[in-house]
Design a protein around this motif. Structure first.
Motif, PDB file in Angstrom:
ATOM      1  N   SER A 142       0.804  -1.225   0.000  1.00 23.24           N
ATOM      2  CA  SER A 142       0.000   0.000   0.000  1.00 23.24           C
ATOM      3  C   SER A 142       0.838   1.276   0.000  1.00 23.24           C
ATOM      4  N   HIS A 143       2.155   1.156   0.173  1.00 23.73           N
ATOM      5  CA  HIS A 143       3.023   2.346   0.152  1.00 23.73           C
ATOM      6  C   HIS A 143       3.752   2.491  -1.190  1.00 23.73           C
ATOM      7  N   PHE A 144       3.342   1.757  -2.182  1.00 25.52           N
ATOM      8  CA  PHE A 144       4.124   1.700  -3.421  1.00 25.52           C
ATOM      9  C   PHE A 144       4.033   2.965  -4.275  1.00 25.52           C
ATOM     10  N   ARG A 145       3.036   3.825  -3.988  1.00 27.30           N
ATOM     11  CA  ARG A 145       2.993   5.097  -4.743  1.00 27.30           C
ATOM     12  C   ARG A 145       4.221   5.926  -4.394  1.00 27.30           C
ATOM     13  N   THR A 146       4.591   5.903  -3.114  1.00 25.65           N
ATOM     14  CA  THR A 146       5.787   6.646  -2.678  1.00 25.65           C
ATOM     15  C   THR A 146       7.033   6.062  -3.325  1.00 25.65           C
ATOM     16  N   LEU A 147       7.119   4.729  -3.327  1.00 27.01           N
ATOM     17  CA  LEU A 147       8.292   4.091  -3.932  1.00 27.01           C
ATOM     18  C   LEU A 147       8.395   4.440  -5.411  1.00 27.01           C
ATOM     19  N   ALA A 148       7.255   4.409  -6.090  1.00 25.25           N
ATOM     20  CA  ALA A 148       7.262   4.709  -7.529  1.00 25.25           C
ATOM     21  C   ALA A 148       7.758   6.132  -7.776  1.00 25.25           C
ATOM     22  N   GLU A 149       7.342   7.063  -6.900  1.00 26.52           N
ATOM     23  CA  GLU A 149       7.808   8.451  -7.052  1.00 26.52           C
ATOM     24  C   GLU A 149       9.321   8.522  -6.910  1.00 26.52           C
ATOM     25  N   GLN A 150       9.857   7.756  -5.964  1.00 30.57           N
ATOM     26  CA  GLN A 150      11.313   7.748  -5.766  1.00 30.57           C
ATOM     27  C   GLN A 150      12.033   7.184  -6.992  1.00 30.57           C
ATOM     28  N   VAL A 151      11.482   6.121  -7.563  1.00 30.94           N
ATOM     29  CA  VAL A 151      12.096   5.550  -8.780  1.00 30.94           C
ATOM     30  C   VAL A 151      12.087   6.604  -9.883  1.00 30.94           C
ATOM     31  N   LYS A 152      10.963   7.295 -10.001  1.00 33.26           N
ATOM     32  CA  LYS A 152      10.852   8.320 -11.058  1.00 33.26           C
ATOM     33  C   LYS A 152      11.921   9.388 -10.899  1.00 33.26           C
ATOM     34  N   ILE A 153      12.099   9.865  -9.668  1.00 33.45           N
ATOM     35  CA  ILE A 153      13.124  10.895  -9.436  1.00 33.45           C
ATOM     36  C   ILE A 153      14.482  10.375  -9.905  1.00 33.45           C
ATOM     37  N   GLY A 154      14.778   9.115  -9.544  1.00 32.00           N
ATOM     38  CA  GLY A 154      16.060   8.524  -9.936  1.00 32.00           C
ATOM     39  C   GLY A 154      16.210   8.445 -11.448  1.00 32.00           C
ATOM     40  N   VAL A 155      15.143   8.056 -12.119  1.00 36.53           N
ATOM     41  CA  VAL A 155      15.199   7.957 -13.592  1.00 36.53           C
ATOM     42  C   VAL A 155      15.465   9.329 -14.186  1.00 36.53           C
ATOM     43  N   TRP A 156      14.747  10.345 -13.697  1.00 33.38           N
ATOM     44  CA  TRP A 156      14.970  11.708 -14.225  1.00 33.38           C
ATOM     45  C   TRP A 156      16.397  12.169 -13.956  1.00 33.38           C
ATOM     46  N   GLU A 157      16.875  11.870 -12.752  1.00 30.86           N
ATOM     47  CA  GLU A 157      18.241  12.294 -12.394  1.00 30.86           C
ATOM     48  C   GLU A 157      19.284  11.718 -13.345  1.00 30.86           C
ATOM     49  N   SER A 158      18.975  10.544 -13.899  1.00 31.57           N
ATOM     50  CA  SER A 158      19.946   9.914 -14.808  1.00 31.57           C
ATOM     51  C   SER A 158      19.645  10.194 -16.276  1.00 31.57           C
ATOM     52  N   GLY A 159      18.677  11.038 -16.522  1.00 26.93           N
ATOM     53  CA  GLY A 159      18.396  11.408 -17.917  1.00 26.93           C
ATOM     54  C   GLY A 159      17.468  10.458 -18.636  1.00 26.93           C
TER      55      GLY A 159
END
Ligand code: FES
Length: 576
Positions: free
Chosen positions: A58-75
């Motif tokens: 049930s906390h996976f929306r937060t995790l997904a947001e973190q993955v997204k930030i990481g993806v953006w950070e790497s271009g």
């Protein structure tokens, strides 16, 4: 001359001109995505199993947001998508029935979309194998991020573990040693944070498998769901998946035979769930890696349980985290010569490079290989006339004196028969008997429910009996314990010998000799077979029918026969 740069898969959608380029880009832009995001940068799918019906995720929306930030950070350019989510506690008749269906959803969702790499968000038991299986059949660069365990449960000053205490306390209520009010109070004290079951049950085992296989990052198994470092893992995975796409490292470079051998040994060392046997065979075969039931015996032999965690021990995943987590276990195995050290992992390093410096900060939680918690406790694969295609037992969860036992069978034809009679004071049973449960395998239940750890009859509980030999074609929750023989194959609903057992037959279990024998003559068994009729299929249509018609036996991973293997990341035809 430098080799021409490989055109990314996503460019077959987003790099197009004309009508199809318009169709593929324009609708995606409706969230405010600028045109330059379609310039050929890695497009990363975030495969999310968030659902309120899967409380462990049930906390996976937060995790997904973190993955997204990481993806953006790497271009990179992240695109999150939902897939069927399998919650262990609510789905009936069992989440396992739907593992293969969810894996089809994952496979087709990845392949049909403009993705170059994937991050898999998984937590509750079946969400891990279903995502790994689907991703393996496509074979893009892939990283797994587990949701992490809940914080420790506590009741009246004692650690309470998911599932493990549900079995324990419900037996206490049945034995008259606990009131229903106390039971309700304990229930509220056990699951007190986000995360999956915090014993070394199936979810923690599979999160450990993700880390041991190298498809997850170091630390993946043990950081609690609410620990800030869980978010760091997700964000780092987002950064790293972009690199894996740029370096063109598909999942098949990580999920190798060597990685699976490592995972089997790690499973033994953590006292992991028997469910991992079925799931890893299924994932390996999706990846084209040959992995058999015998490999579990071969590579688990001589491995000791190092981790003192419920259901085999006393601590919980939060304690495991503070002790150093899975890296400590992997280091111990490496130093004992029980690790394929060169196996590549998702962060680009070998498994040994990742773990060789791990520090044990909790020697009462993680014991050294030379002085283990329990000796030689890898999953044992049994053979005999009761299970020609094998059955398994988890020695670390069993009672040592019952590992060699001969007893009279008390047979239950199905789970309803069991529930109807188990607490009947007139049931002819004593502690030396062997309880046998039929028709709970993949086809029989359907879905091979976790009912193999049959509760002990109430009248024996009241006498103080805490364990008996139990045999079935079912599975057992990773949170459960006992001298329980599981996954007997072929299952009884498919005509396996288990179907022929009758009350009073003598059954012999000898784990050291890997033997499970029914002391009934071949002649008598042939006679019984003539009178045997398969049970009526549970449903004549829909997915249940597809499943029962095509599911493989436990020894082959319970995949659907037509799903074994993969089709790769080919780009399907245009849609218009
Ligand atoms: Fe979800 Fe145990 S119920 S992990």
């Amino acid at each position: 001359m430098a080799a021409p740069k490989k055109r990314r898969r996503s460019q077959e959608w987003f790099g197009r001109e004309g009508k199809m380029g318009y169709i593929y880009r324009s609708w995606v832009k409706n969230r405010g995505i600028p045109h330059d995001q379609f310039d050929g940068r890695p497009v990363i799918g975030i495969c999310n199993t968030y659902s309120e019906l899967t409380p462990c995720n049930s906390h996976f929306r937060t995790l997904a947001e973190q993955v997204k930030i990481g993806v953006w950070e790497s271009g990179g350019f992240p695109l999150e998508f939902p897939v069927m989510s399998l919650g262990e506690t609510l789905l009936r008749p069992t989440a396992m029935l739907y593992r293969n269906l969810a894996s089809m959803d994952v496979e087709e969702s990845i392949r049909a979309n403009p993705l170059d790499g994937v991050v898999l968000l998984m937590g509750c038991d079946k969400t891990t194998p279903s995502l790994l299986m689907g991703a393996a059949s496509v074979d893009l660069p892939t990283i797994g991020v587990s949701g992490g365990p809940m914080l420790n449960g506590y009741y009246r000053g004692e650690r309470h573990g998911s599932g493990t205490h549900a079995w324990k306390l419900s037996e206490m209520v049945r034995a008259g040693k606990m009131t229903v009010e106390e039971f309700h109070e304990a229930e509220s004290c056990t699951h007190r944070s986000h995360g999956h079951c915090m014993v070394m049950g199936t979810a923690s085992t599979m999160a450990s498998m993700v880390e041991a296989l190298g498809v997850g990052l170091p630390g993946n198994a043990a950081y609690p769901a609410v620990d800030a470092r869980r978010n760091v893992i997700a964000r780092t995975a987002g950064r790293r998946i972009v690199e894996l796409v740029k370096q063109d490292v598909p999942l098949s470079k990580i999920l190798t035979r060597a990685a699976f051998e490592n995972a089997i040994r790690v499973n033994a060392a953590i006292g992991g769930s028997t469910n991992a046997v079925i799931h890893l065979i299924a994932v390996a075969r999706r990846m084209g890696v040959k992995l058999d039931l015998e490999d579990w015996d071969k590579f688990g032999r001589g491995v000791h349980t190092l981790v003192n965690l419920m259901p085999s021990g006393e601590f919980l995943m939060e304690d495991f985290c503070y002790a150093g987590g899975l890296p400590v276990v992997i280091r111990e195995l490496g130093e004992a010569g029980l690790l394929n050290k060169d196996a590549l992992t998702a962060n680009g390093k070998t498994i040994w490079e990742n773990n060789q410096e791990a520090r044990n900060d909790g020697p009462n939680v993680i014991m050294p290989f030379k002085k283990p918690f329990k000796r030689d406790t890898g999953i044992a694969v049994l053979r005999g006339n009761l299970c020609p295609d094998g059955a398994i037992i988890k020695p670390s969860a069993a009672t040592p004196k019952l590992m060699k036992h001969k007893g009279r069978a008390v047979v239950f034809e199905n789970i309803e028969d069991f529930h109807d009679r188990v607490d009947d004071p007139k049931l002819d049973i004593d502690e030396s008997c062997v309880m046998v449960l039929k028709n709970c395998g993949p086809k029989g239940y359907p879905g091979m429910a976790e009912v193999g750890n049959m509760p002990i009859p109430a009248k024996l509980l009241k006498q103080g009996v805490t364990d008996m030999v139990r045999i079935s074609d079912a599975r057992m929750s990773g949170t459960a314990y006992g001298t329980v023989v599981l996954h007997a194959a072929p299952e009884s609903a498919a005509g396996g010998p288990l179907a022929l057992v009758r009350d009073g037959d003598l059954i012999e279990l000898d784990v050291a000799k890997r033997k499970l024998h029914l002391h009934v003559s071949e002649k008598e068994l042939a006679k019984r077979r003539k009178g045997w009729k398969p049970p009526k299929p549970p449903m004549a249509r829909g997915y249940w029918k597809l499943y029962v018609d095509h599911v493989n036996q436990a020894s082959d991973g319970c995949d659907l026969d037509f799903l074994v293997g993969g089709s790769g990341p080919f780009v399907p035809r245009d849609n218009h």
